[in-house]
Design a protein around this motif. Structure first.
Motif, PDB file in Angstrom:
ATOM      1  N   GLU A  23       0.833  -1.208   0.000  1.00  0.00           N
ATOM      2  CA  GLU A  23       0.000   0.000   0.000  1.00  0.00           C
ATOM      3  C   GLU A  23       0.868   1.259   0.000  1.00  0.00           C
ATOM      4  N   GLU A  26       2.308   1.687  -3.464  1.00  0.00           N
ATOM      5  CA  GLU A  26       1.291   2.176  -4.395  1.00  0.00           C
ATOM      6  C   GLU A  26       1.031   3.663  -4.183  1.00  0.00           C
ATOM      7  N   ASN A  27       0.879   4.070  -2.925  1.00  0.00           N
ATOM      8  CA  ASN A  27       0.591   5.477  -2.620  1.00  0.00           C
ATOM      9  C   ASN A  27       1.745   6.403  -2.971  1.00  0.00           C
ATOM     10  N   SER A  28       2.974   5.932  -2.796  1.00  0.00           N
ATOM     11  CA  SER A  28       4.142   6.772  -3.076  1.00  0.00           C
ATOM     12  C   SER A  28       4.663   6.570  -4.497  1.00  0.00           C
ATOM     13  N   ASN A  61      -1.694   5.450   4.709  1.00  0.00           N
ATOM     14  CA  ASN A  61      -3.026   5.609   4.147  1.00  0.00           C
ATOM     15  C   ASN A  61      -3.228   6.909   3.387  1.00  0.00           C
ATOM     16  N   ASN A  62      -2.304   7.830   3.515  1.00  0.00           N
ATOM     17  CA  ASN A  62      -2.446   9.126   2.868  1.00  0.00           C
ATOM     18  C   ASN A  62      -1.857   9.055   1.467  1.00  0.00           C
ATOM     19  N   ASN A  63      -2.499   9.690   0.510  1.00  0.00           N
ATOM     20  CA  ASN A  63      -1.999   9.673  -0.866  1.00  0.00           C
ATOM     21  C   ASN A  63      -0.876  10.663  -1.089  1.00  0.00           C
ATOM     22  N   ARG A  81       4.666  13.457  -6.415  1.00  0.00           N
ATOM     23  CA  ARG A  81       4.676  12.007  -6.230  1.00  0.00           C
ATOM     24  C   ARG A  81       6.082  11.440  -6.184  1.00  0.00           C
TER      25      ARG A  81
END
Length: 144
Positions: A23, A26-28, A61-63, A81
């Protein structure tokens, strides 16, 4: 040549740990290898091995990627990003601007031109760690 001699490390993690890592990746928008290398490189900051390394749920959990700076308890949030940690190789100071070159990995360098004032305020010097924050077609420099 066996993987061990090539620098490969294989280890088992729990299903929960694997999900956290995936996760976060994916987010980073970064690979597992990049995340694990950064964690390992960060271990040299400690005089002894830390008893635990934890990732806050807010970060996972933060994008928005977060950079945690030693001078403040709150992590710096950036909309970019791509945040790449590196070592400053060259600082070329001009009248108005300063050119900063970071080595991200062996023989991979990124160069950014920032204002002379920003370079001075960030105390950017050759040999120190800094971050290349890439947003669209710009590279911005950040420092712990």
């Amino acid at each position: 040549m066996p993987r061990k001699e090539q620098g490969w490390v294989t280890f088992q993690i729990s299903e929960e740990e694997r999900k956290i890592l995936e996760e976060f990746c994916e987010n980073s928008q970064r690979t597992k290898t990049e995340i694990l290398r950064e964690l390992i490189r960060g271990l040299n900051k400690y005089s002894s091995v830390p008893t635990s390394l934890s990732t806050s749920k807010e970060t996972v959990n933060n994008n928005t990627p977060e950079l945690e700076f030693a001078s403040s308890k709150k992590p710096l949030k950036v909309s970019s990003r791509n945040v790449l940690k590196g070592i400053i190789k060259r600082v070329t100071t001009g009248t108005i601007n300063t050119e900063i070159t970071l080595e991200i990995v062996h023989k991979v360098e990124l160069t950014s031109i920032i204002t002379k004032v920003s370079a001075e305020e960030l105390e950017l010097f050759a040999g120190t760690e800094a971050y290349a924050v890439i947003k669209s077609n710009d590279i911005v420099i950040a420092k712990d």
